[in-house]
Enzyme design. Structure first.
Site, mmCIF file in Angstrom:
data_model
loop_
_atom_site.group_PDB
_atom_site.id
_atom_site.type_symbol
_atom_site.label_atom_id
_atom_site.label_comp_id
_atom_site.label_asym_id
_atom_site.label_seq_id
_atom_site.Cartn_x
_atom_site.Cartn_y
_atom_site.Cartn_z
ATOM 1 N N ASP A 8 -2.427 -9.410 0.180
ATOM 2 C CA ASP A 8 -2.863 -8.022 0.194
ATOM 3 C C ASP A 8 -3.644 -7.776 1.474
ATOM 4 O O ASP A 8 -4.631 -8.476 1.761
ATOM 5 C CB ASP A 8 -3.736 -7.717 -1.019
ATOM 6 C CG ASP A 8 -2.945 -7.746 -2.326
ATOM 7 O OD1 ASP A 8 -1.718 -7.929 -2.264
ATOM 8 O OD2 ASP A 8 -3.563 -7.586 -3.390
ATOM 9 N N ASP A 129 3.525 0.129 -11.576
ATOM 10 C CA ASP A 129 2.124 -0.267 -11.721
ATOM 11 C C ASP A 129 1.562 0.462 -12.931
ATOM 12 O O ASP A 129 1.396 1.687 -12.899
ATOM 13 C CB ASP A 129 1.337 0.091 -10.461
ATOM 14 C CG ASP A 129 1.952 -0.532 -9.211
ATOM 15 O OD1 ASP A 129 2.506 -1.636 -9.328
ATOM 16 O OD2 ASP A 129 1.878 0.092 -8.136
#
Length: 257
Positions: A8, A129
């Site tokens: 990330d 998500d």
């Protein structure tokens, strides 16, 4: 089944958020390229990159860094985070990215997703998500009233290649994957699914591997690798190509290059 390390990116660094909270940032390394090469050396079959800056703002803040990482690796790279325009996706593919993971745009501009899926067959995936089963958008800062299973069926009909399912409430918590939610998703789509969120141990990887007959093809792992709760080489040997039936204990330790 692929065990896929996650990197990330935030402000050019390798970080992890807890449940997608930008106020809870753990910086694991200042050089994401070094981390990417490390995971490749340990046997990662592919890499999952997320541009957290772009996910939040919609602007590709880490474009050059992503290109540098992709150019330095021999394994395929999939990228998500803030991909909300045709140009953003095209630019990534020009850099050599293997798959684009679309999120917010799947809800806000499904026609664009359908068009991209037709233009880049097999390379457009959608990130589902989910928070309590409902799709979250814009870097997980907003929650819609659309069920992840419903969006999956709509997107499959539009030709997307597969899905990355993330349980937000488990992401970065090491609490284990949401197996029931994954079963529900796999039951309503014939597209391949990659699981993400909460994976904490080799046992979790083996639990996910049991879902491969139903369409699960991979597991994204982040915090468990960075905190050394899981050894990537063991996980790959357990469920990857040429997997071992019995996993020997890891008696050594690993360090960054």
């Amino acid at each position: 089944m692929d065990v896929i390390p996650a990197i990330d990116l935030l402000d050019g660094k390798c970080v992890r958020l807890v449940q997608g909270n930008y106020d809870k940032v753990n910086v694991f390394h200042d050089d994401p390229l070094k981390v990417a090469l490390y995971w490749q050396r340990l046997g990662a079959p592919r890499l999952h990159l997320v541009d957290l800056d772009a996910a939040k703002t919609g602007e590709p803040r880490n474009y050059d860094l992503i290109g540098k990482i992709v150019a330095s690796l021999e394994i395929p790279v999939q990228v998500g985070g803030g991909l909300r325009s045709r140009q953003a996706v095209a630019d990534l593919f020009l850099q050599g990215v293997n798959r684009a993971i679309l999120g917010t745009v799947a809800l806000e501009n499904p026609k664009l997703v359908a068009s991209l899926a037709a233009e880049y067959p097999g390379r457009i995936w959608v990130g589902l998500d989910a928070r309590d089963g409902y799709v979250a958008t814009r870097g997980w800062l907003e929650t819609s009233k659309i069920l992840a299973t419903d969006l999956a069926q709509n997107m499959a009909a539009m030709g997307v290649a597969g899905f990355v399912y993330t349980d937000i409430q488990r992401d970065g918590t090491l609490q284990g994957p949401n197996i029931p939610a994954l079963r529900q998703l796999l039951a309503v789509t014939n597209r391949p699914v990659i699981a993400s969120g909460g994976v904490s141990s080799l046992n979790d990887i083996l639990s996910l591997f049991a879902l491969t007959p139903h369409g699960l093809v991979g597991a994204i792992v982040g915090k468990a690798l960075y905190t050394k709760a899981m050894d990537l080489r063991e996980a790959v040997r357990a469920v990857g190509q040429g997997r071992w039936q019995d996993i020997p204990p890891d008696l050594g330790s690993t360090t960054w290059a």
